[in-house]
Design an enzyme around this catalytic site. Structure first.
Site, PDB file in Angstrom:
ATOM      1  N   HIS A  33       5.449 -30.756  -7.871  1.00 27.18           N
ATOM      2  CA  HIS A  33       4.204 -31.004  -8.611  1.00 27.18           C
ATOM      3  C   HIS A  33       3.604 -32.355  -8.259  1.00 27.18           C
ATOM      4  O   HIS A  33       2.399 -32.556  -8.376  1.00 27.18           O
ATOM      5  CB  HIS A  33       4.409 -30.833 -10.125  1.00 27.18           C
TER       6      HIS A  33
ATOM      7  N   CYS B 204       3.700 -48.702 -26.551  1.00 32.55           N
ATOM      8  CA  CYS B 204       3.157 -47.872 -27.621  1.00 32.55           C
ATOM      9  C   CYS B 204       2.841 -46.464 -27.143  1.00 32.55           C
ATOM     10  O   CYS B 204       2.606 -45.570 -27.953  1.00 32.55           O
ATOM     11  CB  CYS B 204       1.912 -48.534 -28.201  1.00 32.55           C
TER      12      CYS B 204
END
Lengths: 350, 85
Positions: free
Chosen positions: A171, A295
């Site tokens: 991929h 985050c």
């Protein structure tokens, strides 16, 4: 191609009936096409269910085959697949990198000569910042094989020399998900680190996904055929992004080697910006980007690659160009970025 | 420079960013740099794991001096910066 393969390649390639023989023929064709595109022998090619699995199998197989020990000397910027494999089945000796992400070659070689070292693992190119490593230019002891994680570069760039085992991921070159490629050199001391199986290919476990493997091989051939032209174009477009981002966004750090790098990848970090907000705002404007900021990670820790390089980890953006990305696309991204960054900074009063 | 105990350093201002997520500790550092005099030490106390990388990176980008990491009185990681400009 994929649809024809689904019609013809559904059977177990070990069976002797007609559909089994047909599946075997397609698998052999895919293996030969892959070997030719990569410049290796067909019997050095194993198809795996993912690039990650190819990494695990390739690296741990060299460790299993070693007579010296179980230590893997690896760079601090290897993909987590390498780090997880080492944590599971070997012991680690990590070697640091320079600010551009390139390994300290002297440290790598010196550590490789220590007793107990089974293998060295060094990526061909970094998957986050694009920096190319000098795989194949190291003088390693004869009985310390090199594993190279080539997932980020396979197809786009020729393989380096000097490795005993290598891994790739379909991929990543634009092929289907669910196909990895493990390469093991003919004379390498590689032993299966996992329970074996009774397959066409002694290194593979389970029944290969033949239609997907064929699609992976066909896309690899196409990528290799056009890479000179595509790479030159993408390299130039990344130069534009690097130059414009550094010039037009205040307090930004564009990271990785500016020249010796993957052609299609660029990474930068913006001071005082929340990476998740940046990804979300760019997505709203039609730009799908990745981020190495804490985050945005499930672990809430920053990218170990950015950390090892000592560069800013927050406000991080990783942009991967597609083969048909144009100058206009790149300019559109560079045009919106300064205002997106300024808007996010203004939320915290900066 | 790292690992020396906190109180031995003459820190002019310590910012409590213990519970702040990334990138707030660095934002607080930028906001309060002007609160200390040139040559004085400013410290950020933060549990955010990104601060260990981002405070030194901020110092490099903003031409300030990263003195090193130590721990606050309660054992929380503390990053010490000397104001240069």
């Amino acid at each position: 191609m994929l649809l024809a393969a689904l019609d013809r390649g559904y059977a177990d390639p070990r069976r002797l009936h007609r559909s089994g023989r047909e599946a075997r023929l397609l698998l052999d064709n895919a293996r030969e096409a892959t070997a030719e595109a990569l410049g290796v022998r067909p019997d050095e090619v194993t198809f795996t269910p993912s690039g990650t699995h190819a990494v695990h199998l390739g690296l741990l197989g060299l460790v299993r085959g070693s007579r010296r020990g179980t230590v893997v000397v690896h760079s601090a910027v290897e993909h987590s697949a390498v780090r997880h494999a080492v944590a599971w089945g070997a012991s680690a000796c990590e070697v640091g990198v320079e600010g551009d992400g390139r390994v300290y070659d002297g440290d790598l070689v010196e550590n490789a000569c220590s007793p107990g070292v089974a293998a060295v693992a060094l990526q061909t190119a970094n998957h986050e910042v694009g920096t190319l490593q000098d795989v194949g230019r190291f003088e390693l002891p004869n009985d310390v094989p090199l594993f190279t994680d080539a997932c980020a570069s396979m197809g786009r760039l020729p393989l380096p020399s000097g490795w005993a085992a290598a891994a790739g991921s379909a991929h990543k070159w634009g092929g289907p998900a669910g196909v990895g490629v493990l390469l093991v050199r003919k004379r390498a001391r590689w032993r299966n680190p996992f329970p074996g199986d009774d397959r066409v290919d002694e290194r593979s476990t389970g029944f290969e996904n033949i239609p997907a493997v064929l699609a992976a091989a066909a896309s690899l051939q196409a990528v290799v055929a056009e890479r000179d032209e595509v790479n030159a174009r993408q390299h130039g477009l990344v130069d534009v992004v690097r130059r414009r981002v550094a010039a037009e966004v205040p307090d930004v750090e564009v990271v990785g080697d500016p020249d010796r790098r993957l052609p299609h990848l660029v990474t930068f970090s913006c001071l005082y910006v929340d990476g998740e907000a940046l990804v979300t705002e760019l997505d709203r404007r039609g730009f799908g980007v990745a981020s190495g900021s804490a985050c945005t990670a499930s672990t809430l820790t920053p990218s170990h690659v950015l950390e090892a390089m000592g560069v800013l980890t927050h406000g991080n953006v990783r942009l991967s160009l597609q083969r048909d990305t144009t100058r206009a696309d790149v300019d559109a991204f560079c045009d919106v970025l300064p205002e997106v960054v300024a808007e996010i900074r203004s939320r915290v009063g900066l | 420079m790292s690992d020396s105990p906190g109180p031995s350093r003459d820190v002019a201002l310590e910012l409590d960013c213990r519970d702040m997520p990334c990138p707030m500790p660095v934002i607080e550092l930028a906001r309060h740099l002007g609160d200390v005099k040139v040559g004085e030490l400013l410290a950020v106390v933060a549990h955010d794991p990104a601060a260990a990388v981002d405070v030194p990176a901020w110092c490099r980008m903003k031409a300030q001096d990263y003195v090193g990491a130590d721990v606050a009185d309660d054992g929380a990681p503390r990053y010490v910066v000397r104001r240069l400009t």
